[in-house]
Write a protein that holds these residues in place. Structure first.
Motif, PDB file in Angstrom:
ATOM      1  N   VAL A   1       1.033  -1.293   0.068  1.00  0.00           N
ATOM      2  CA  VAL A   1       0.159  -0.048   0.194  1.00  0.00           C
ATOM      3  C   VAL A   1       0.877   1.279   0.010  1.00  0.00           C
ATOM      4  O   VAL A   1       1.687   1.314   0.896  1.00  0.00           O
ATOM      5  N   GLY A   2       0.528   2.232  -0.878  1.00  0.00           N
ATOM      6  CA  GLY A   2       1.485   3.616  -1.117  1.00  0.00           C
ATOM      7  C   GLY A   2       2.531   3.293  -2.083  1.00  0.00           C
ATOM      8  O   GLY A   2       3.159   4.329  -2.458  1.00  0.00           O
ATOM      9  N   GLU A   3       2.700   2.016  -2.553  1.00  0.00           N
ATOM     10  CA  GLU A   3       3.866   1.870  -3.392  1.00  0.00           C
ATOM     11  C   GLU A   3       3.665   2.561  -4.884  1.00  0.00           C
ATOM     12  O   GLU A   3       2.410   2.627  -5.202  1.00  0.00           O
ATOM     13  N   VAL A   4       4.524   3.130  -5.414  1.00  0.00           N
ATOM     14  CA  VAL A   4       4.574   3.822  -6.749  1.00  0.00           C
ATOM     15  C   VAL A   4       5.078   2.910  -7.747  1.00  0.00           C
ATOM     16  O   VAL A   4       6.172   2.719  -7.516  1.00  0.00           O
ATOM     17  N   ILE A   5       4.400   2.336  -8.840  1.00  0.00           N
ATOM     18  CA  ILE A   5       4.771   1.445  -9.705  1.00  0.00           C
ATOM     19  C   ILE A   5       4.646   2.219 -11.124  1.00  0.00           C
ATOM     20  O   ILE A   5       3.966   2.634 -11.474  1.00  0.00           O
ATOM     21  N   THR A   6       5.669   1.913 -11.851  1.00  0.00           N
ATOM     22  CA  THR A   6       5.902   2.424 -13.176  1.00  0.00           C
ATOM     23  C   THR A   6       5.529   1.451 -14.405  1.00  0.00           C
ATOM     24  O   THR A   6       5.827   0.195 -14.280  1.00  0.00           O
ATOM     25  N   ALA A   7       4.612   1.881 -15.525  1.00  0.00           N
ATOM     26  CA  ALA A   7       4.143   0.777 -16.394  1.00  0.00           C
ATOM     27  C   ALA A   7       3.967   1.735 -17.629  1.00  0.00           C
ATOM     28  O   ALA A   7       4.392   2.743 -17.614  1.00  0.00           O
ATOM     29  N   LYS A   8       3.959   0.985 -18.822  1.00  0.00           N
ATOM     30  CA  LYS A   8       3.709   1.301 -19.956  1.00  0.00           C
ATOM     31  C   LYS A   8       2.425   0.965 -20.550  1.00  0.00           C
ATOM     32  O   LYS A   8       1.930  -0.031 -20.374  1.00  0.00           O
ATOM     33  N   LEU A   9       1.986   1.817 -21.403  1.00  0.00           N
ATOM     34  CA  LEU A   9       0.689   1.465 -22.233  1.00  0.00           C
ATOM     35  C   LEU A   9       0.858   0.566 -23.102  1.00  0.00           C
ATOM     36  O   LEU A   9       1.802   0.218 -24.075  1.00  0.00           O
ATOM     37  N   LYS A  10       0.158  -0.592 -22.996  1.00  0.00           N
ATOM     38  CA  LYS A  10      -0.050  -1.682 -23.772  1.00  0.00           C
ATOM     39  C   LYS A  10      -0.919  -1.901 -24.984  1.00  0.00           C
ATOM     40  O   LYS A  10      -0.965  -2.293 -26.018  1.00  0.00           O
ATOM     41  N   GLU A  11      -2.176  -1.273 -24.599  1.00  0.00           N
ATOM     42  CA  GLU A  11      -3.258  -1.156 -25.284  1.00  0.00           C
ATOM     43  C   GLU A  11      -4.321  -0.073 -25.053  1.00  0.00           C
ATOM     44  O   GLU A  11      -4.536   0.067 -23.730  1.00  0.00           O
ATOM     45  N   SER A  12      -5.057   0.429 -25.957  1.00  0.00           N
ATOM     46  CA  SER A  12      -5.794   1.644 -25.887  1.00  0.00           C
ATOM     47  C   SER A  12      -7.016   1.113 -26.572  1.00  0.00           C
ATOM     48  O   SER A  12      -7.273   1.051 -27.561  1.00  0.00           O
ATOM     49  N   LYS A  13      -8.423   1.242 -25.814  1.00  0.00           N
ATOM     50  CA  LYS A  13      -9.710   0.742 -26.255  1.00  0.00           C
ATOM     51  C   LYS A  13     -10.823   1.566 -25.856  1.00  0.00           C
ATOM     52  O   LYS A  13     -10.463   2.576 -24.768  1.00  0.00           O
ATOM     53  N   ALA A  14     -11.840   1.582 -26.254  1.00  0.00           N
ATOM     54  CA  ALA A  14     -13.012   2.276 -26.154  1.00  0.00           C
ATOM     55  C   ALA A  14     -13.366   2.282 -24.525  1.00  0.00           C
ATOM     56  O   ALA A  14     -13.596   3.321 -23.717  1.00  0.00           O
ATOM     57  N   GLU A  15     -12.928   0.953 -23.876  1.00  0.00           N
ATOM     58  CA  GLU A  15     -13.411   0.926 -22.627  1.00  0.00           C
ATOM     59  C   GLU A  15     -12.196   1.313 -21.586  1.00  0.00           C
ATOM     60  O   GLU A  15     -12.486   1.303 -20.426  1.00  0.00           O
ATOM     61  N   GLY A  16     -10.826   1.620 -22.294  1.00  0.00           N
ATOM     62  CA  GLY A  16     -10.144   2.258 -21.347  1.00  0.00           C
ATOM     63  C   GLY A  16      -8.605   1.672 -21.681  1.00  0.00           C
ATOM     64  O   GLY A  16      -8.553   1.368 -22.856  1.00  0.00           O
ATOM     65  N   LEU A  17      -7.688   1.887 -20.775  1.00  0.00           N
ATOM     66  CA  LEU A  17      -6.427   1.705 -21.052  1.00  0.00           C
ATOM     67  C   LEU A  17      -5.787   0.148 -20.445  1.00  0.00           C
ATOM     68  O   LEU A  17      -6.406  -0.094 -19.512  1.00  0.00           O
ATOM     69  N   ARG A  18      -5.110  -0.304 -21.243  1.00  0.00           N
ATOM     70  CA  ARG A  18      -4.244  -1.599 -20.488  1.00  0.00           C
ATOM     71  C   ARG A  18      -2.768  -1.422 -20.330  1.00  0.00           C
ATOM     72  O   ARG A  18      -2.095  -0.910 -21.649  1.00  0.00           O
TER      73      ARG A  18
END
Length: 204
Positions: free
Chosen positions: A88-105
């Protein structure tokens, strides 16, 4: 983010593995059983770290498989796992995998099933057709009369609120997202240019 966790397990070795060094055979079987799986209240298993102890084995009649166990089924192969479980409280770095009308992956590299639903994207945001991929959209955030596309260029960082392990549903709609055995709820969503408030991310 990563922990060492010690567990015990009753393990049966198939006959074709009995000619291998014991630790090598057991580690290979444990990897097939646990690696890349989610254990409830523990996390996502990344690897088998080491084997701590092995009880003497015996062979069941007519089966030819060595079983490392104890009387009454008490588990006796003790080993340590490398586990992914954000705190809890951890900040994690990610990259965009997929972008669709429902949102981001989003992707962390070793798994690709982090979801940000469209209603939790920065406001105001809009989606537009992706000129490079007809099966996806491109989400664009408008700030101070300027458009900022949410794409694979910027790193996306999120802060963990809590981690839960849902029970598998008996039925699931064919159009719904794949079942996620580990769900990460998030309290903040960050990019290189602004801090956003959201609350939900999911890992299958």
């Amino acid at each position: 983010m990563f922990y060492l966790s010690e567990i015990e397990h009753k393990l049966r070795l198939p006959p074709h593995l009995l000619n291998l060094p014991l630790n090598e055979a057991i580690k290979g079987e444990l990897e097939g059983l646990f690696v890349d799986k989610v254990i409830a209240n523990l996390g996502l298993i990344i690897s088998i770290y080491d084997i701590r102890s092995i009880d003497d084995g015996f062979i069941y009649p007519s089966e030819g498989a060595s079983t490392y166990t104890k009387n009454h089924g008490v588990l006796q192969v003790k080993f340590r796992l490398v586990v992914f479980r954000p705190f809890v409280g951890e900040v994690i770095t990610a990259k965009l995998k997929e972008s669709k009308a429902e949102g981001l992956r989003l992707s962390l590299g070793f798994f690709d099933d982090i979801y940000v639903p469209a209603p939790l994207l920065p406001d105001p945001s809009r989606s537009a057709p992706d000129p490079e991929n007809k099966n996806q959209v491109r989400w664009i955030w408008k700030f101070d009369e300027l458009d900022y596309p949410i794409d694979g260029v910027d790193e996306i960082r999120f802060q963990v609120h809590n981690v839960s392990y849902p029970s598998m549903p008996l039925e699931q709609d064919k159009d719904s997202n794949p079942f996620a055995p580990m769900v990460i709820k998030v309290c903040q969503f960050l990019t290189s240019f602004l801090l956003y408030t959201i609350f939900f991310v999911s890992h299958r």
